[in-house]
Design an enzyme around this catalytic site. Structure first.
Site, short mmCIF file in Angstrom:
data_model
loop_
_atom_site.label_atom_id
_atom_site.label_comp_id
_atom_site.label_asym_id
_atom_site.label_seq_id
_atom_site.Cartn_x
_atom_site.Cartn_y
_atom_site.Cartn_z
N CYS A 28 -22.37 -8.18 6.82
CA CYS A 28 -23.46 -8.78 7.58
C CYS A 28 -23.75 -10.14 6.98
O CYS A 28 -23.98 -10.26 5.79
CB CYS A 28 -24.72 -7.92 7.46
SG CYS A 28 -24.49 -6.27 8.11
N GLN A 61 0.81 -1.23 0.00
CA GLN A 61 0.00 0.00 0.00
C GLN A 61 0.84 1.28 0.00
O GLN A 61 0.27 2.37 -0.04
CB GLN A 61 -0.93 0.01 1.22
CG GLN A 61 -2.09 -0.94 1.11
CD GLN A 61 -3.07 -0.57 -0.01
OE1 GLN A 61 -3.08 0.57 -0.52
NE2 GLN A 61 -3.88 -1.52 -0.42
N HIS A 83 -0.46 -3.49 -9.07
CA HIS A 83 -1.75 -2.87 -9.39
C HIS A 83 -2.18 -1.81 -8.38
O HIS A 83 -3.17 -1.12 -8.59
CB HIS A 83 -2.84 -3.93 -9.58
CG HIS A 83 -3.32 -4.61 -8.33
ND1 HIS A 83 -4.52 -4.32 -7.75
CD2 HIS A 83 -2.75 -5.58 -7.56
CE1 HIS A 83 -4.69 -5.09 -6.68
NE2 HIS A 83 -3.63 -5.86 -6.54
C1 LIG Z 1 -1.50 -4.66 2.21
C2 LIG Z 1 -1.70 -5.60 1.06
N1 LIG Z 1 -0.92 -6.68 0.94
C3 LIG Z 1 -1.05 -7.55 -0.07
C4 LIG Z 1 -2.02 -7.38 -1.01
C5 LIG Z 1 -2.17 -8.41 -2.10
O1 LIG Z 1 -1.62 -7.96 -3.31
P1 LIG Z 1 -2.03 -8.70 -4.69
O2 LIG Z 1 -3.44 -8.32 -4.93
O3 LIG Z 1 -1.09 -8.10 -5.72
O4 LIG Z 1 -1.81 -10.14 -4.50
C6 LIG Z 1 -2.88 -6.27 -0.93
C7 LIG Z 1 -3.97 -6.10 -1.92
O5 LIG Z 1 -5.12 -5.93 -1.58
C8 LIG Z 1 -2.71 -5.36 0.13
O6 LIG Z 1 -3.50 -4.30 0.27
#
Ligand SMILES: Cc1ncc(COP(=O)(O)O)c(C=O)c1O
Length: 393
Positions: free
Chosen positions: A323, A179, A201
């Site tokens: 929920c 992130q 991504h």
């Molecule tokens: C903090 C964190 N770690 C790992 C991931 C996983 O990454 P990826 O979607 O490229 O496998 C995400 C994605 O949501 C993430 O926010």
């Protein structure tokens, strides 16, 4: 219908510069990077350049970068790789309760193989106390894994301090920086980490590509065995196209990081407007200052976040509540922060990007003001089935 995207922590659009780098590579680099003839050389050069671009962003050397299929694989490689390489020495891993499932689940899996895992708690702002890490270390500890910043509330962890604790005790330290790339600094020497995961991504590269930084000298077991790609650390012919995309996105992230100040200004304007309109009916989740510049996680007290979002379909954002057949559940992150259920249920994560405008923020604030009255009426009539929602983060 108007479409406003405020879910940049979930994923980001592919940047023009990244698309151009990839389309240039699409036909030109069809050869196998391992082939020594004319068709292989340009493909090999493209992967080499991409590796250098990733390394430059992290302040690492190219040999310390392994391309992966994304953040999840990078985290799995780091955690399982250390365990399989060092279990002769010890089997204790320290992590936190607010990690992404891509860290929690590999740890849970390793528990079935005999690992002992400590899942540390956090304070009300979502911050881990480095002293808690120090106290949890035993002679058996082989790895500490603490995320750089949390995906739901954006709280930034004291990574450099934790790294000092790890170093003092000779324990390897991994951080999940999925992130943080492009939002705050991610240079490995400033952070002091041995292993760091990134996910393309989240910063304008395509989905399905990421990388793991492995400090020189750190030996990990591989997840994928085969030929000697990635210096023997991950077998399989390189995904030239996606690697090129990741490299271009890293270069772009470095060039544009200064513009995050604009994003933060908009994020703060958003919060000020919500606080003005909703007073003590809205609270901020996460650290008030040590937080990702683009992330605003707020709770509308006594409301249901998913229900509010369902009534503003123009706005793409996430909720930390779910929920299941009438039973209310808040996300493990909000739970670990000690957020009460009536506050956690109303959580919405808005995550902004470089394309977000002040006009969009004003529009969303307006729509929320309009909708919250309606959300009240709807909750009285909504059936359990309509509440069947899953975590969206
Ligand atoms: C903090 C964190 N770690 C790992 C991931 C996983 O990454 P990826 O979607 O490229 O496998 C995400 C994605 O949501 C993430 O926010």
């Amino acid at each position: 219908m108007r479409q406003i995207y405020l879910d940049y922590n979930a994923s980001t659009p592919i940047a023009q510069e990244v698309a151009e780098a990839m389309s240039g590579s699409l036909k030109a680099n069809f050869g196998n990077p391992s082939s020594s003839h004319w068709a292989g050389s340009p493909a090999k050069a493209a992967v080499t350049r991409a590796r250098e671009q990733v390394a430059a962003l992290l302040g690492a050397s190219p040999e310390e970068i392994v391309f992966t299929s994304g953040g999840s694989e990078a985290n799995n490689h780091a955690i399982k790789g250390v365990f399989f390489a060092l279990r002769w020495r010890g089997s204790h891993i320290i992590t936190t309760q607010i990690e992404h499932p891509a860290v929690i689940q590999p740890c849970r899996f390793l528990e079935t193989l005999g690992a002992e895992v400590t899942y540390l708690s956090v304070d009300g702002t979502g911050t881990v106390d480095p002293d808690d890490i120090r106290k949890a270390i035993t002679k058996q500890t082989i790895l500490i894994s603490v995320m750089h910043a949390n995906n739901e509330v954006g709280t930034i962890q004291p990574i450099a301090e934790i790294a000092r604790v790890a170093q003092e005790h000779g324990v390897l330290f991994h951080t999940d920086a999925a992130q943080t790339v492009g939002k705050i600094g991610t240079r490995v020497d400033e952070l002091g980490v041995d292993l760091l995961s990134i996910a393309g991504h989240k910063f304008h590269a395509p989905k399905g590509v990421g990388a793991l930084y492995i400090r020189q000298g750190v030996k990990l077991e591989s997840l994928i065995h085969g030929a000697g790609h990635e210096a023997g650390r991950r077998a399989g012919t390189e995904n030239v196209l996606l690697d090129v995309g990741l490299g271009a996105a890293c270069e772009l992230a470095q060039a544009r990081i200064g513009r995050m100040a604009e994003v933060q200004r908009l994020r703060d304007l958003f919060w000020t407007r919500l606080a003005e309109l909703f007073g003590n009916q809205v609270v901020l989740n996460g650290h008030p200052e040590h937080r990702l510049p683009n992330t605003l996680n707020v709770s509308f007290i006594d409301k249901v976040g998913a229900e509010i979002l369902a009534q503003v379909p123009e706005v793409a954002a996430s909720t930390g509540s779910a929920c299941h057949a009438g039973s209310a559940e808040i996300s493990p992150v909000l739970r670990a922060m000690g957020i009460p259920i009536n506050v956690g249920m109303g959580a919405i994560r808005f995550s902004l990007g470089l394309d977000t405008t002040a006009e969009e923020i004003e529009w969303v604030v307006h729509r929320l003001a309009e909708t919250l009255g309606r959300a009240d009426k709807k909750s009285a009539n909504t059936s359990e089935e309509e509440f069947l929602l899953d975590y969206c983060i």
